[in-house]
Design an enzyme around this catalytic site. Structure first.
Site, PDB file in Angstrom:
ATOM      1  N   LYS A  70      -4.357 -11.242  -7.529  1.00  0.00           N
ATOM      2  CA  LYS A  70      -5.227 -12.117  -6.745  1.00  0.00           C
ATOM      3  C   LYS A  70      -6.703 -11.732  -6.915  1.00  0.00           C
ATOM      4  O   LYS A  70      -7.007 -10.545  -6.986  1.00  0.00           O
ATOM      5  CB  LYS A  70      -4.832 -11.991  -5.268  1.00  0.00           C
ATOM      6  CG  LYS A  70      -5.377 -13.076  -4.385  1.00  0.00           C
ATOM      7  CD  LYS A  70      -5.082 -12.798  -2.925  1.00  0.00           C
ATOM      8  CE  LYS A  70      -6.053 -11.818  -2.326  1.00  0.00           C
ATOM      9  NZ  LYS A  70      -6.293 -11.931  -0.886  1.00  0.00           N
TER      10      LYS A  70
ATOM     11  N   LYS B  43       0.841  -1.214   0.000  1.00  0.00           N
ATOM     12  CA  LYS B  43       0.000   0.000   0.000  1.00  0.00           C
ATOM     13  C   LYS B  43       0.870   1.256   0.000  1.00  0.00           C
ATOM     14  O   LYS B  43       0.546   2.230  -0.669  1.00  0.00           O
ATOM     15  CB  LYS B  43      -0.926   0.025   1.223  1.00  0.00           C
ATOM     16  CG  LYS B  43      -1.969  -1.060   1.171  1.00  0.00           C
ATOM     17  CD  LYS B  43      -3.370  -0.510   1.237  1.00  0.00           C
ATOM     18  CE  LYS B  43      -4.357  -1.659   1.162  1.00  0.00           C
ATOM     19  NZ  LYS B  43      -5.721  -1.323   1.126  1.00  0.00           N
TER      20      LYS B  43
ATOM     21  N   LYS C  22     -11.996  -9.633  -2.983  1.00  0.00           N
ATOM     22  CA  LYS C  22     -13.373  -9.164  -2.843  1.00  0.00           C
ATOM     23  C   LYS C  22     -13.490  -7.651  -2.724  1.00  0.00           C
ATOM     24  O   LYS C  22     -14.524  -7.089  -3.022  1.00  0.00           O
ATOM     25  CB  LYS C  22     -14.045  -9.846  -1.655  1.00  0.00           C
ATOM     26  CG  LYS C  22     -13.482  -9.470  -0.308  1.00  0.00           C
ATOM     27  CD  LYS C  22     -14.347 -10.048   0.772  1.00  0.00           C
ATOM     28  CE  LYS C  22     -13.582 -11.011   1.639  1.00  0.00           C
ATOM     29  NZ  LYS C  22     -12.437 -10.398   2.345  1.00  0.00           N
TER      30      LYS C  22
HETATM   31  P1  ATP Z   1      -9.538  -8.113   0.539  1.00  0.00           P
HETATM   32  O1  ATP Z   1      -9.837  -7.825  -0.890  1.00  0.00           O
HETATM   33  O2  ATP Z   1     -10.358  -7.312   1.482  1.00  0.00           O
HETATM   34  O3  ATP Z   1      -8.085  -8.117   0.866  1.00  0.00           O
HETATM   35  P2  ATP Z   1      -9.685 -10.889   0.084  1.00  0.00           P
HETATM   36  O4  ATP Z   1     -10.796 -11.341  -0.769  1.00  0.00           O
HETATM   37  O5  ATP Z   1      -8.350 -10.785  -0.522  1.00  0.00           O
HETATM   38  O6  ATP Z   1     -10.051  -9.559   0.792  1.00  0.00           O
HETATM   39  P3  ATP Z   1      -9.366 -11.926   2.779  1.00  0.00           P
HETATM   40  O7  ATP Z   1     -10.517 -11.517   3.583  1.00  0.00           O
HETATM   41  O8  ATP Z   1      -8.075 -11.197   2.965  1.00  0.00           O
HETATM   42  O9  ATP Z   1      -9.699 -11.932   1.230  1.00  0.00           O
HETATM   43  O10 ATP Z   1      -9.126 -13.458   2.975  1.00  0.00           O
HETATM   44  C1  ATP Z   1      -9.990 -14.407   3.558  1.00  0.00           C
HETATM   45  C2  ATP Z   1      -9.384 -15.768   3.359  1.00  0.00           C
HETATM   46  O11 ATP Z   1      -9.545 -16.126   1.982  1.00  0.00           O
HETATM   47  C3  ATP Z   1      -7.890 -15.813   3.643  1.00  0.00           C
HETATM   48  O12 ATP Z   1      -7.549 -17.046   4.229  1.00  0.00           O
HETATM   49  C4  ATP Z   1      -7.291 -15.664   2.292  1.00  0.00           C
HETATM   50  O13 ATP Z   1      -5.987 -16.203   2.218  1.00  0.00           O
HETATM   51  C5  ATP Z   1      -8.276 -16.410   1.415  1.00  0.00           C
HETATM   52  N1  ATP Z   1      -8.274 -15.864   0.062  1.00  0.00           N
HETATM   53  C6  ATP Z   1      -8.591 -14.605  -0.293  1.00  0.00           C
HETATM   54  N2  ATP Z   1      -8.496 -14.422  -1.621  1.00  0.00           N
HETATM   55  C7  ATP Z   1      -8.092 -15.620  -2.107  1.00  0.00           C
HETATM   56  C8  ATP Z   1      -7.797 -16.074  -3.416  1.00  0.00           C
HETATM   57  N3  ATP Z   1      -7.907 -15.281  -4.451  1.00  0.00           N
HETATM   58  N4  ATP Z   1      -7.420 -17.352  -3.560  1.00  0.00           N
HETATM   59  C9  ATP Z   1      -7.312 -18.169  -2.492  1.00  0.00           C
HETATM   60  N5  ATP Z   1      -7.568 -17.799  -1.238  1.00  0.00           N
HETATM   61  C10 ATP Z   1      -7.948 -16.543  -1.025  1.00  0.00           C
END
Ligand code: ATP
Ligand code: LTN
Length: 331
Positions: A194, A112, A197
């Site tokens: 990645k 960031k 969400k």
């Molecule tokens: P943000 O966009 O708010 O960072 P995020 O979708 O990346 O959210 P997190 O809330 O950080 O997700 O992660 C929740 C769980 O889902 C964590 O264990 C994370 O490692 C897993 N996760 C998130 N995105 C992925 C992905 N693209 N593939 C596999 N696992 C994921």
């Protein structure tokens, strides 16, 4: 005694296919073998500003999706992070046992900063110490997370070891548990990024509640390449490699096992096989979601989960406060 496993998901948006394959589905599977402690990391969510109305909806959906995916409140402890105040309290004590240098080395923070984001909150900076508290307060043996969270679990281990050495053995030092397939699902529109969400603009994110037609459309427009052959080559064909990983993960198998079935297809045919697999996986969950979202099961689950979690967390916090010297009288 059953070993304990703990994890959380930050509902900063609607849960995605990545969240399901990388995290949620594994939580459900682990329930048979472990005592699962699973929470909604709503405090971590507000480290970045959230619209309150939207956040409330995301939280509700996340609990409903936990249950719809098969997390069982009878067997697992399911709760809201902010309902158990001990997390934030221990978070502060752990922050006092962590160093600026450690926080500055965290990838999430460095990324960031590198992007030049200048409105980072103090809460965001101390994200890792709160996460360490979430974990250590329950003495879990394992912390199942996707690839991106490994560094956070490692810093929690470092903090635990430091505290144990500085005071006396207090916290179990947990192991991160990263799934072999599905640990990093990439965006369909940019397979080098990645699937996330909170990337609300990204059309390459599949949400767990997306309708079949939407899923087909998103997969059909997934970025591929001009090579024209379905191969697993993450360097040269990252888009196709990602779709192969998604397919394998949806079918709970490996890329090697699915390749012989799809290696001869053209990209259009291959994408349609991938869409089918995603829809087959998500449809039953969506159906259950719609059945439970307006019942009192959500409230009941969170209430009971909170009581069970508090019982463990308050005992641990008392112990910690005593060791640090915060208490005069032993209660
Ligand atoms: P943000 O966009 O708010 O960072 P995020 O979708 O990346 O959210 P997190 O809330 O950080 O997700 O992660 C929740 C769980 O889902 C964590 O264990 C994370 O490692 C897993 N996760 C998130 N995105 C992925 C992905 N693209 N593939 C596999 N696992 C994921
Ligand atoms: N940072 C995690 C959510 C999270 C978590 C935790 C995961 C908060 N506390 C403790 C495991 C253990 C995330 O964004 N996925």
């Amino acid at each position: 005694m059953m070993k304990r496993m703990l994890s959380g998901i930050k509902p900063s948006g609607e849960l995605t296919l990545g969240n399901y394959l990388g995290a949620l589905r594994n939580f459900v599977n682990y329930q048979d073998e472990y005592e699962m402690v699973v929470f909604i990391a709503n405090l971590h969510c507000i480290t970045v500003y959230q619209d309150p109305k939207e956040l409330r909806q995301y939280l509700k959906d996340a609990v409903a999706l936990y249950l719809a995916s098969g997390l069982d409140p009878q067997r697992s402890i399911i709760f809201l992070q902010s309902d158990v105040m001990e997390h934030a309290q221990l978070g502060f004590i752990l922050a006092c046992n962590s160093y600026l240098g450690e926080m500055n080395r965290m990838t999430q923070y460095k990324d960031k900063m590198a992007k030049g984001e200048n409105a980072l909150t103090v809460g965001f900076y101390t994200y890792p110490t709160l996460m360490a508290a979430d974990i250590l307060i329950y003495d879990p043996d394992y912390v199942p997370v996707g690839d991106d969270q490994k560094q956070h679990v490692e810093i929690a281990r470092d903090i635990a070891e430091r505290f144990n050495n500085r005071y006396s053995p207090t916290f179990k030092v947990p192991e991160p548990l990263i799934p072999k397939v599905g640990a990093r699902i990439m965006s369909l529109s940019d397979p080098l990024k990645k699937m996330s969400k909170s990337d609300h603009q990204d059309k390459g994110v599949i949400y767990m509640l997306d309708e079949p037609a939407v899923i087909r459309k998103k997969v059909a427009s997934a970025v591929t390449d001009s090579i024209g052959k379905v191969n697993f080559d993450p360097k040269e064909q990252p888009g196709i490699a990602n779709l192969l990983q998604i397919l394998a993960s949806c079918k709970s198998t490996t890329v090697e096992a699915v390749l012989p079935e799809v290696g001869h297809l053209n990209y259009g045919e291959f994408k349609s096989v991938v869409s089918d697999a995603i829809i087959e996986l998500l449809e039953p969950i969506q159906k259950r979601y719609h059945e439970i979202v307006s019942t009192d099961l959500l409230e009941k689950t969170l209430y009971e989960g909170k009581l069970k979690a508090q019982a463990i967390a308050s005992r641990k916090l008392k112990k910690v406060q005593h060791k640090v010297g915060l208490e005069i009288f032993k209660r």
